[in-house]
Write an enzyme that holds these catalytic residues in place. Structure first.
Site, PDB file in Angstrom:
ATOM      1  N   ASP A 247     -21.382  97.953  43.062  1.00 19.10           N
ATOM      2  CA  ASP A 247     -21.662  99.099  42.198  1.00 19.10           C
ATOM      3  C   ASP A 247     -20.928  98.982  40.871  1.00 19.10           C
ATOM      4  O   ASP A 247     -21.365  99.534  39.867  1.00 19.10           O
ATOM      5  CB  ASP A 247     -21.293 100.407  42.900  1.00 19.10           C
ATOM      6  CG  ASP A 247     -22.326 100.731  43.953  1.00 19.10           C
ATOM      7  OD1 ASP A 247     -22.213 100.199  45.071  1.00 19.10           O
ATOM      8  OD2 ASP A 247     -23.286 101.468  43.636  1.00 19.10           O
TER       9      ASP A 247
ATOM     10  N   ARG B  98     -23.621 110.383  39.107  1.00 20.59           N
ATOM     11  CA  ARG B  98     -22.838 109.645  40.114  1.00 20.59           C
ATOM     12  C   ARG B  98     -21.871 108.734  39.347  1.00 20.59           C
ATOM     13  O   ARG B  98     -22.309 107.962  38.498  1.00 20.59           O
ATOM     14  CB  ARG B  98     -23.752 108.819  41.043  1.00 20.59           C
ATOM     15  CG  ARG B  98     -24.574 109.689  42.002  1.00 20.59           C
ATOM     16  CD  ARG B  98     -25.215 108.865  43.099  1.00 20.59           C
ATOM     17  NE  ARG B  98     -24.265 108.508  44.140  1.00 20.59           N
ATOM     18  CZ  ARG B  98     -24.546 107.641  45.119  1.00 20.59           C
ATOM     19  NH1 ARG B  98     -25.720 107.037  45.163  1.00 20.59           N
ATOM     20  NH2 ARG B  98     -23.648 107.366  46.039  1.00 20.59           N
TER      21      ARG B  98
ATOM     22  N   ASN C 288     -17.950  98.737  46.074  1.00 15.82           N
ATOM     23  CA  ASN C 288     -19.237  98.760  46.771  1.00 15.82           C
ATOM     24  C   ASN C 288     -19.155  99.811  47.879  1.00 15.82           C
ATOM     25  O   ASN C 288     -18.103 100.434  48.085  1.00 15.82           O
ATOM     26  CB  ASN C 288     -19.553  97.360  47.324  1.00 15.82           C
ATOM     27  CG  ASN C 288     -20.984  97.253  47.824  1.00 15.82           C
ATOM     28  OD1 ASN C 288     -21.928  97.566  47.086  1.00 15.82           O
ATOM     29  ND2 ASN C 288     -21.185  96.860  49.059  1.00 15.82           N
TER      30      ASN C 288
HETATM   31  O1  MRU Z   1     -24.505 105.287  47.761  1.00 17.60           O
HETATM   32  P1  MRU Z   1     -25.531 104.224  47.518  1.00 17.60           P
HETATM   33  O2  MRU Z   1     -26.512 104.083  48.624  1.00 17.60           O
HETATM   34  O3  MRU Z   1     -26.188 104.372  46.161  1.00 17.60           O
HETATM   35  O4  MRU Z   1     -24.683 102.888  47.479  1.00 17.60           O
HETATM   36  C1  MRU Z   1     -25.332 101.677  47.276  1.00 17.60           C
HETATM   37  C2  MRU Z   1     -24.452 100.503  47.399  1.00 17.60           C
HETATM   38  O5  MRU Z   1     -23.263 100.609  47.593  1.00 17.60           O
HETATM   39  C3  MRU Z   1     -25.089  99.178  47.190  1.00 17.60           C
HETATM   40  O6  MRU Z   1     -24.464  98.226  47.976  1.00 17.60           O
HETATM   41  C4  MRU Z   1     -24.949  98.788  45.706  1.00 17.60           C
HETATM   42  O7  MRU Z   1     -25.448  99.798  44.896  1.00 17.60           O
HETATM   43  C5  MRU Z   1     -25.655  97.539  45.397  1.00 17.60           C
HETATM   44  S1  MRU Z   1     -27.394  97.755  45.528  1.00 17.60           S
HETATM   45  C6  MRU Z   1     -28.196  96.452  44.893  1.00 17.60           C
END
Ligand code: MRU
Length: 351
Positions: A240, A93, A250
């Protein structure tokens, strides 16, 4: 959390990684086991495990599993194979920098002198264990800082899932809300559904129920209404990847939420570990944005029927970038960072 299980745990007896299957919650609580690095890559891709910090630690265990699989080789061949696995894991990812951060730490461990493949294998497993523990401690610290921004009686709008499930345990933005609740502050959470994968409606709501924190789920499009009508005191979300100027990548929808909050003078806080900061990127436009399968958008059903016409196409960026100008403060385990972020973020990172 349920069964006191962490989001990810190492099974010492079997030599496997156990993950809470986040695709099935809240309907079913099931465990997925990863016996190989390929299993871990797939679990990250298909979002069995998700959330930037959880992905990072899962990748560290992925490297430990790779080393176990390769233990029949000599040290230098094993190193070469591990580098290749590291590249594959890192590509699982692209947006959450915690993944590259964890892999980089594994690469540094691989480069250290060892006298046997067994030693290298143990080194990578110890590193993964250390990173898992570190994640929990870091979350507890940043949650304390985040909780200090929350006042008794606040209604907080929260996006995506940033709780225990998005980390090894405890959580970031949701961890701060949980900390405030445990300190005796009365908090109410408006939970963005977080389309299309519904991390808010499914996972954040499930966690809040267990913590006994009052909440209501709202559709993402309702956020503007609640912000404009003065029913929200603060907006909290995670990150992120954070660029050097404080721009935050994010979950998709964060940008619209921050825009609506900013224009209505509601403070916006992004809460994350410093492992989410990428000072090598000058601004958020340089952050790679993952675009996921259109089926995540088209597959939504209403009353048992597909919600979209057959043959319709969709776009599905999984993240967006919120410019730093819309953010009141960044909350990390090393302290709360206020603008100008380009100056203050590196200062806080050095603490
Ligand atoms: O696609 P995801 O569910 O992995 O995305 C997660 C997010 O965007 C969260 O807000 C981010 O990782 C922060 S988690 C502490």
């Amino acid at each position: 959390m349920q069964s006191d299980m962490r989001t990810l745990e190492w099974d010492e007896k079997e030599g496997e990684l156990r993950l809470i299957d986040q695709r099935l919650l809240p309907g079913r609580f099931e465990i997925v086991t990863c016996a190989s690095v390929t299993d871990v890559i797939e679990a990250i891709r298909n979002m069995t495990v998700r959330g930037a910090p959880a992905i990072g630690v899962a990748a560290a265990y992925g490297m430990a599993l790779a080393a176990r699989q390769l233990s029949f080789l000599d040290v230098s061949t094993m190193r070469a194979e591990l580098y290749q696995m590291a590249d594959k894991l890192q590509a699982a990812r692209p947006t959450a920098v915690n993944l590259s951060w964890a892999i980089q730490r594994a690469r540094e461990a691989i480069d250290q002198p060892v006298s046997s493949t067994e030693e290298l294998r143990e080194k990578l497993l110890s590193l993964a264990h250390a990173m898992a523990e570190e994640d929990v401690q870091v979350n507890l610290r940043l949650a304390q800082y985040g909780a200090s921004l929350i006042e008794d009686g606040d209604t907080i709008l929260h996006h995506c899932n940033t709780g225990a499930l998005a980390t090894v345990d405890w959580g970031t933005a949701l961890g701060a809300i949980r900390m405030a609740h445990e300190q005796g502050k009365r908090v109410h959470v408006l939970v963005d559904e977080t389309r299309p994968r519904l991390q808010g409606a499914r996972l954040t709501a499930w966690e809040l129920q267990q913590y006994g924190i009052p909440f209501e789920i709202i559709s993402d499009g309702a956020a503007g209404y609640f912000l404009r009508s003065g029913q929200v005191q603060k907006v909290f979300f995670g990150a992120d990847r954070v660029a050097a100027n404080g721009d935050v990548a994010n979950k998709i929808g964060t940008y619209m939420l921050a825009l609506a909050a900013h224009i209505n003078d509601v403070p916006v806080y992004s809460v994350f570990p410093t492992s989410s900061v990428d000072l090598s990127l000058q601004n958020g436009d340089l952050i790679p944005i993952e675009e996921r399968d259109e089926e995540e958008v088209l597959g939504i059903q209403v009353q048992g029927q597909p919600a979209t016409p057959a043959g319709a196409r969709a776009r599905n960026p999984a993240f967006d970038v919120t410019p730093h100008t819309l953010i009141t403060a960044l909350v990390t385990e090393k302290g709360i960072v206020y603008p100008p972020f380009r100056q203050h973020l590196p200062e806080v990172l050095q603490r």
